[in-house]
Design an enzyme around this catalytic site. Sequence first.
Site, mmCIF file in Angstrom:
data_model
loop_
_atom_site.group_PDB
_atom_site.id
_atom_site.type_symbol
_atom_site.label_atom_id
_atom_site.label_comp_id
_atom_site.label_asym_id
_atom_site.label_seq_id
_atom_site.Cartn_x
_atom_site.Cartn_y
_atom_site.Cartn_z
ATOM 1 N N THR A 73 108.263 11.896 28.606
ATOM 2 C CA THR A 73 108.427 12.236 30.041
ATOM 3 C C THR A 73 109.635 12.923 30.400
ATOM 4 O O THR A 73 109.530 14.262 30.899
ATOM 5 C CB THR A 73 108.101 10.995 31.153
ATOM 6 O OG1 THR A 73 106.726 10.598 30.714
ATOM 7 C CG2 THR A 73 108.127 11.548 32.600
ATOM 8 N N ASN A 150 95.749 12.838 24.284
ATOM 9 C CA ASN A 150 95.957 11.420 24.162
ATOM 10 C C ASN A 150 94.606 10.498 24.679
ATOM 11 O O ASN A 150 94.633 9.177 24.551
ATOM 12 C CB ASN A 150 97.191 11.144 25.371
ATOM 13 C CG ASN A 150 96.962 11.634 26.471
ATOM 14 O OD1 ASN A 150 97.016 12.702 26.650
ATOM 15 N ND2 ASN A 150 96.946 10.851 27.712
ATOM 16 N N GLN A 178 101.376 12.159 20.593
ATOM 17 C CA GLN A 178 100.311 11.390 19.979
ATOM 18 C C GLN A 178 100.347 11.974 18.533
ATOM 19 O O GLN A 178 99.216 11.446 17.548
ATOM 20 C CB GLN A 178 98.995 11.592 20.356
ATOM 21 C CG GLN A 178 98.766 11.242 21.925
ATOM 22 C CD GLN A 178 98.930 9.465 21.913
ATOM 23 O OE1 GLN A 178 98.940 8.797 20.779
ATOM 24 N NE2 GLN A 178 99.120 8.979 22.913
ATOM 25 N N THR A 236 125.001 7.973 29.148
ATOM 26 C CA THR A 236 125.264 7.138 27.750
ATOM 27 C C THR A 236 124.236 7.023 26.884
ATOM 28 O O THR A 236 123.246 6.592 27.580
ATOM 29 C CB THR A 236 125.948 5.942 28.221
ATOM 30 O OG1 THR A 236 127.233 6.250 28.950
ATOM 31 C CG2 THR A 236 126.587 5.127 27.000
ATOM 32 N N CYS A 325 90.385 4.606 39.787
ATOM 33 C CA CYS A 325 89.672 4.375 41.119
ATOM 34 C C CYS A 325 90.623 4.742 41.994
ATOM 35 O O CYS A 325 91.906 4.398 42.244
ATOM 36 C CB CYS A 325 89.476 2.789 40.932
ATOM 37 S SG CYS A 325 88.228 2.357 42.467
HETATM 38 N N1 PLP Z 1 102.468 12.767 26.361
HETATM 39 C C1 PLP Z 1 101.361 12.278 25.851
HETATM 40 C C2 PLP Z 1 100.488 12.978 25.177
HETATM 41 C C3 PLP Z 1 101.281 10.712 26.017
HETATM 42 O O1 PLP Z 1 100.351 10.166 25.284
HETATM 43 C C4 PLP Z 1 102.480 10.126 26.598
HETATM 44 C C5 PLP Z 1 102.009 8.660 26.774
HETATM 45 O O2 PLP Z 1 101.125 8.139 27.137
HETATM 46 C C6 PLP Z 1 103.485 10.724 27.149
HETATM 47 C C7 PLP Z 1 103.430 12.189 27.068
HETATM 48 C C8 PLP Z 1 104.451 10.054 28.078
HETATM 49 O O3 PLP Z 1 105.186 9.426 27.003
HETATM 50 P P1 PLP Z 1 106.004 8.413 27.744
HETATM 51 O O4 PLP Z 1 105.359 7.409 28.913
HETATM 52 O O5 PLP Z 1 106.707 7.621 26.648
HETATM 53 O O6 PLP Z 1 107.007 8.983 28.516
#
Ligand code: PLP
Length: 380
Positions: A73, A150, A178, A236, A325
């Site tokens: 992320t 994903n 993935q 860090t 939902c």
């Molecule tokens: N991108 C994809 C395709 C993912 O499947 C995920 C997690 O499900 C992420 C990004 C984000 O990963 P993280 O939650 O480890 O930051």
Amino acid sequence: MIEPLYFDNASTTPMLPEVIDTMSEVMYHHYGNPSSIHSKGRKAKAIIEQSRKSIAEKLNCSVGEIFFTSSATESNNTLIRSVVKTFQIKRIITTKAEHPCVINTILELSDVEVIYLDLNHDGAIELDTLNALLKKSDEKTLISLMYVNNEIGNIHPVQEIAQLAKQYHAYYHCDAVQAVGKIPIDLQKTPIHFLSASAHKFHGPKGVGFMYIGGEYNIDSLLKGGSQERNMRAGTENIYGIVGMTRALTLAHEQMEIRMSHIQHLKQYFIKNLIEHFENIHINGGTITTAAHIASISFPYTDKVDLLMFNLDINGVCSSAGSACSSGVEHDSPVLEAIGHDSKRKTIRFSFSHINTIEEVDKLLSILHKLSPLKTAAQV
Ligand code: PLP
């Protein structure tokens, strides 16, 4: 207590004992701050640089092109925002099936045109459309397309996308969360410019990831602060996470062939049995260009199917829903909407790791039979 059957490995994977051991060793002995100049600090710094070298070797890129972050992320946020700012990007080409950390980051950008490529029923893009868009305008463009989806597991033609980006001087950002540790990635052969990964998807720890930034690209940082990660990521370093991630990726690469053939076997066995015993099942993402670890199953609507996720959980099966939902109304996820999934049907994602066994898949099948979400072929 009986351990649940864990079929949610696209969501996260269990850490391997070897990874935990490696991390514990560092936790006990190498607690220095990598920025400190004393011996403890220097040792911690050396461990981080050794990890970076090891990860760079796996992806066939330079050591200086790998930057550690807290997650995919963070990597995706940094890459998208910084590339847009540094190169004054005016156009982003992406799809509505990207992960929310990509989609929501893009939605926050101003003064950038966002073009969403259409997806077919299997989640595939049309390369000709991408080609035509790139040909039509020479505006500074960022292509942001993931490697493996994903939710439904389809694999995008990364090599072809990278070639088109190169041909038209566009930048290519690939969320490879993935794919890393499951599909060999050679960044010398596939000219992706920016890539992201997350350790917990390949049996490493949560809260650590990395980004690859192609050597020619000197982009601005997102987090401001100290000069860690050569000024690309202040804060860090999570040394325990970094060594755990490196150990996990090393094991994934050493065992990739054997792991992936086992996982492929599990998935094929599962799908074959489902198709034989249940009517009118659809495999989202198709069956040919999908990642081995993801089986996204769309069940036709019945009263029982409505509660299937819930009942699987009660019966000790961990899987993942393809819907959310909101305000009491159930909706297909944006990915399923993007591929035109029939919202009356119910999708459940079962995702495998090399730790799963055929016996576990048999148990899953028999639980599915017991819950009888559908009529069996014999009943029709
Ligand atoms: N991108 C994809 C395709 C993912 O499947 C995920 C997690 O499900 C992420 C990004 C984000 O990963 P993280 O939650 O480890 O930051």
